[in-house]
Design a protein around this motif. Structure first.
Motif, PDB file in Angstrom:
ATOM      1  N   SER A 398      56.767  96.832  21.340  1.00  0.00           N
ATOM      2  CA  SER A 398      55.691  97.763  20.952  1.00  0.00           C
ATOM      3  C   SER A 398      54.663  96.944  20.225  1.00  0.00           C
ATOM      4  CB  SER A 398      56.248  98.742  19.803  1.00  0.00           C
ATOM      5  OG  SER A 398      57.457  99.380  20.268  1.00  0.00           O
ATOM      6  N   ALA A 399      55.048  96.091  19.766  1.00  0.00           N
ATOM      7  CA  ALA A 399      53.845  95.383  18.864  1.00  0.00           C
ATOM      8  C   ALA A 399      54.033  93.459  18.948  1.00  0.00           C
ATOM      9  CB  ALA A 399      53.989  95.678  17.460  1.00  0.00           C
ATOM     10  N   ASN A 400      54.349  92.930  20.218  1.00  0.00           N
ATOM     11  CA  ASN A 400      54.535  91.787  20.349  1.00  0.00           C
ATOM     12  C   ASN A 400      52.953  90.992  19.547  1.00  0.00           C
ATOM     13  OD1 ASN A 400      54.650  88.944  21.769  1.00  0.00           O
ATOM     14  ND2 ASN A 400      56.665  89.900  22.113  1.00  0.00           N
ATOM     15  N   PRO A 401      53.208  90.064  18.993  1.00  0.00           N
ATOM     16  CA  PRO A 401      51.810  89.607  18.480  1.00  0.00           C
ATOM     17  C   PRO A 401      51.369  88.466  19.640  1.00  0.00           C
ATOM     18  CG  PRO A 401      53.913  88.412  17.554  1.00  0.00           C
ATOM     19  CD  PRO A 401      54.373  89.482  17.961  1.00  0.00           C
ATOM     20  N   ASP A 402      52.016  88.184  20.557  1.00  0.00           N
ATOM     21  CA  ASP A 402      51.574  87.337  21.593  1.00  0.00           C
ATOM     22  C   ASP A 402      50.709  88.025  22.526  1.00  0.00           C
ATOM     23  OD1 ASP A 402      51.904  85.884  24.282  1.00  0.00           O
ATOM     24  OD2 ASP A 402      51.443  84.319  22.641  1.00  0.00           O
ATOM     25  N   PRO A 403      49.368  87.868  23.066  1.00  0.00           N
ATOM     26  CA  PRO A 403      48.972  88.553  23.888  1.00  0.00           C
ATOM     27  C   PRO A 403      49.337  88.687  25.357  1.00  0.00           C
ATOM     28  CG  PRO A 403      47.269  87.130  22.444  1.00  0.00           C
ATOM     29  CD  PRO A 403      48.441  86.958  22.148  1.00  0.00           C
ATOM     30  N   GLU A 404      49.822  87.587  25.681  1.00  0.00           N
ATOM     31  CA  GLU A 404      50.206  87.578  27.029  1.00  0.00           C
ATOM     32  C   GLU A 404      51.710  88.278  27.044  1.00  0.00           C
ATOM     33  OE1 GLU A 404      49.668  85.857  29.890  1.00  0.00           O
ATOM     34  OE2 GLU A 404      47.589  84.623  28.995  1.00  0.00           O
ATOM     35  N   GLU A 405      52.435  88.184  26.197  1.00  0.00           N
ATOM     36  CA  GLU A 405      53.679  88.783  26.318  1.00  0.00           C
ATOM     37  C   GLU A 405      53.687  90.381  25.961  1.00  0.00           C
ATOM     38  OE1 GLU A 405      58.507  88.500  25.291  1.00  0.00           O
ATOM     39  OE2 GLU A 405      57.101  86.927  26.014  1.00  0.00           O
ATOM     40  N   ASP A 406      52.560  90.735  25.035  1.00  0.00           N
ATOM     41  CA  ASP A 406      52.504  91.913  24.847  1.00  0.00           C
ATOM     42  C   ASP A 406      51.673  92.800  25.981  1.00  0.00           C
ATOM     43  OD1 ASP A 406      52.032  94.131  22.801  1.00  0.00           O
ATOM     44  OD2 ASP A 406      49.969  94.123  23.443  1.00  0.00           O
ATOM     45  N   ALA A 407      51.029  91.970  26.619  1.00  0.00           N
ATOM     46  CA  ALA A 407      50.351  92.636  28.112  1.00  0.00           C
ATOM     47  C   ALA A 407      51.496  92.921  29.012  1.00  0.00           C
ATOM     48  CB  ALA A 407      49.200  91.739  28.444  1.00  0.00           C
ATOM     49  N   SER A 408      52.384  91.749  29.429  1.00  0.00           N
ATOM     50  CA  SER A 408      53.408  91.847  30.234  1.00  0.00           C
ATOM     51  C   SER A 408      54.479  92.861  29.865  1.00  0.00           C
ATOM     52  CB  SER A 408      54.085  90.401  30.358  1.00  0.00           C
ATOM     53  OG  SER A 408      53.408  89.579  30.736  1.00  0.00           O
ATOM     54  N   LEU A 409      54.825  93.203  28.730  1.00  0.00           N
ATOM     55  CA  LEU A 409      55.876  94.243  28.217  1.00  0.00           C
ATOM     56  C   LEU A 409      55.116  95.385  28.667  1.00  0.00           C
ATOM     57  CD1 LEU A 409      57.161  92.492  25.122  1.00  0.00           C
ATOM     58  CD2 LEU A 409      58.423  92.952  27.206  1.00  0.00           C
ATOM     59  N   LYS A 410      53.998  95.600  28.495  1.00  0.00           N
ATOM     60  CA  LYS A 410      53.214  96.910  28.689  1.00  0.00           C
ATOM     61  C   LYS A 410      52.672  97.274  29.997  1.00  0.00           C
ATOM     62  CE  LYS A 410      51.371  97.753  23.979  1.00  0.00           C
ATOM     63  NZ  LYS A 410      52.342  96.723  23.238  1.00  0.00           N
TER      64      LYS A 410
END
Length: 542
Positions: A398-410
């Motif tokens: 929901s709120a991963n602080p890393d932009p790359e990982e956050d985008a990939s999870l979404k």
């Protein structure tokens, strides 16, 4: 593809694209060793089997690649329940009746939190564990929606995390047929009197030019803008509360609603209101479509959200050009606007501000900022460490602080499902063919998490703000449920709707409005209002 057969593929892209979940890339020389480590982890029996509920427009396949990535990262077995969003409560109740409680428990309607807690279906979430194992979710709430932090508490204990939707600062738009206004030489209405002239012309002056008297001014959803001109909202799937003299009031019972009903009654009897308004504007399928508007029966509505009314070229959005990456291109029409122009290519729409009433009030319905709750099922707390693991996973997706990982999870795998539009890593471009697929994120198992209250800065939201949709929204002043609302709310809503429809159609004289108020209060409204004010003075005021 079965789960075990997909593991190696999942691990390979997880390591190469997401860097073993740390947000950092793995050096090429260590790739095979990292894969070996992940394969050994994957070969071990998962520590927990976790049932998971989420927003779904389409089912999540058992072998969805992003679900597998999360499973490998946290060494768990996720069982995503496929509960269609439009039928969520009914499908969930079937599972609950059979004794199955989801571990990650999505409560789509905030008023259901107390009901599920009273039924013993939810685990208490100790506050220290919530802060420790879901730090980024709690940080987002603390910094961007502090007023909602304790909304998941019952009797001082956390049972759920509030899901606050930042884009709900934008109210429901007020939409007109621009081609009708132009043909009849009518300006955008600013006042209730102006609006009356417009809708009479829509009904009586043949705006579609077919020579038949088959058009109307408005239907059910447009009526809420009329009520908004008197400071309240009536037609909704909940009881709307307003604020008055430091207390909460029930909007549908306020004396000024009698004056609003006088207008609507006259318009109905004059043939200005669609006679099919009783059954609503949507005739099936996607619930935010106004078929009455799309089919050219009415010239004004206030149904759906702002993104349901995007027309061709309203703003520019990032798209993939297949070579250098992203380029800005005019956005294409969506939902209501798309359906309207497919049926009538000459049709055009325009957004208007809510018109003002006799005392200068104006407003259209706005969705609650408190969108839903995310809870943990009672059975999950019985396994040591499981509650903590669920919180960790929820925080990560929901709120991963890393932009790359956050985008990939979404959005899925970078380079396969999406790319960055710019080096600044602010906008994501969904790649073909996924950019044309409805809810492709469901089909790949992405976006498993909850919404956090960080305002997106995309072009779409900039467009909504430029339209002034962050002004003049009428919000429900009570966003949670009380015991009496759970008990009597559904019947009170039926009583309200029946009375209002009867007043509008003339089946019941307006002189009986005060009788209706007394009936409502006697049917449970008195206790509903008492409990609402008790909660309001304890929580919301401070």
């Amino acid at each position: 593809m079965k789960k075990k057969e997909l593991r190696r593929f999942t691990i390979l892209f997880a390591v190469a694209v997401l860097g073993l979940g740390s947000g950092c890339g793995t050096p090429p020389g260590n790739l095979s060793a990292a894969v070996d480590i992940q394969e050994k982890k994957a070969s071990v029996t998962p520590q927990y089997k976790i049932s998971w509920t989420m927003h779904q427009n389409l089912p999540v396949p058992e072998d969805a690649e992003m679900v597998r990535y999360v499973e490998d990262k946290f060494h768990v077995d996720l069982d995503v329940w496929n509960l269609e969003n439009n039928k969520y409560e009914a499908l969930l109740d079937i599972q609950l009746a059979q004794g199955a409680i989801p571990d990650l428990f999505r409560i789509r309607q905030p008023q259901d939190l107390l009901k599920y807690q009273q039924q013993g279906l939810l685990a208490e979430i100790p506050e220290d564990k919530l802060i420790k194992y879901a730090p980024y979710i709690m940080k987002a709430i603390r910094e961007h929606a502090p007023a909602y932090r304790d909304y998941g508490k019952i009797d001082g204990k956390y049972y759920a995390i509030p899901v606050v939707n930042p884009t709900n600062i934008y109210r429901i738009p007020v939409v007109y047929r621009k081609d009708w206004l132009d043909k009849l030489g009518l300006p955008m209405p600013e006042t209730l009197s102006d609006f009356e002239k417009v809708i009479y012309a829509f009904a009586n002056e043949d705006p579609d030019g077919n020579g038949i008297k088959d058009t109307y001014g408005l239907s059910l959803e447009g009526m809420n803008v009329v009520f908004g001109a008197f400071g309240q909202i009536v037609f909704a799937d909940q009881i709307y509360f307003g604020r008055k003299d430091g207390n909460l009031v029930i909007g549908a019972l306020e004396p000024e609603m009698k004056e609003a009903l006088q207008y609507l009654r006259k318009w109905y009897l004059d043939g200005i209101i669609d006679p099919e308004f009783i059954t609503g504007e949507n005739k099936g399928g996607y619930k935010h479509l106004s078929h009455a508007f799309i089919n050219g029966r009415i010239g004004m509505t206030s149904m759906g959200n702002y993104y349901h009314w995007i027309q061709d070229g309203d703003y520019s959005a990032w798209t993939y050009d297949g070579h250098s990456g992203g380029k800005e291109t005019p956005v294409e029409a969506a939902y209501n606007a798309k359906e309207l122009t497919a049926k009538n290519p000459q049709a055009r729409i325009v957004f208007g501000q809510p018109f003002s009433g006799p005392d200068g009030k104006r407003g259209s319905k706005a969705y609650d900022m408190l969108m839903s709750f995310t809870a943990i099922g009672a059975d999950a707390a019985k396994e040591p460490g499981k509650l903590e693991t669920i919180l960790q996973i929820l925080d990560d997706v929901s709120a991963n602080p890393d932009p790359e990982e956050d985008a990939s999870l979404k959005y899925g795998v970078k380079g396969k499902h999406w790319v960055w539009a710019e080096p600044a890593k602010e906008d994501v471009i969904v790649l073909p063919p996924y950019d044309r697929m409805f809810s492709y994120q469901n089909t790949i198992g992405a976006n498993l998490g909850m919404t956090i209250p960080v305002m997106p800065t995309t072009r779409r939201e900039q467009w909504a703000k430029a339209l002034g949709l962050d002004r003049d929204g009428v919000y429900n002043a009570l966003e949670v449920a009380t015991p009496s609302l759970i008990k009597d709310g559904p019947e009170l809503i039926k009583l309200r709707n029946k009375a209002y429809i009867s007043f509008i159609t003339g089946d019941r004289p307006l002189e009986e409005f005060d009788d209706f108020v007394q009936e409502f209060m006697a049917a449970g409204g008195t206790e509903v209002l008492r409990e609402a004010n008790a909660w309001y003075h304890q929580h919301a005021v401070k």
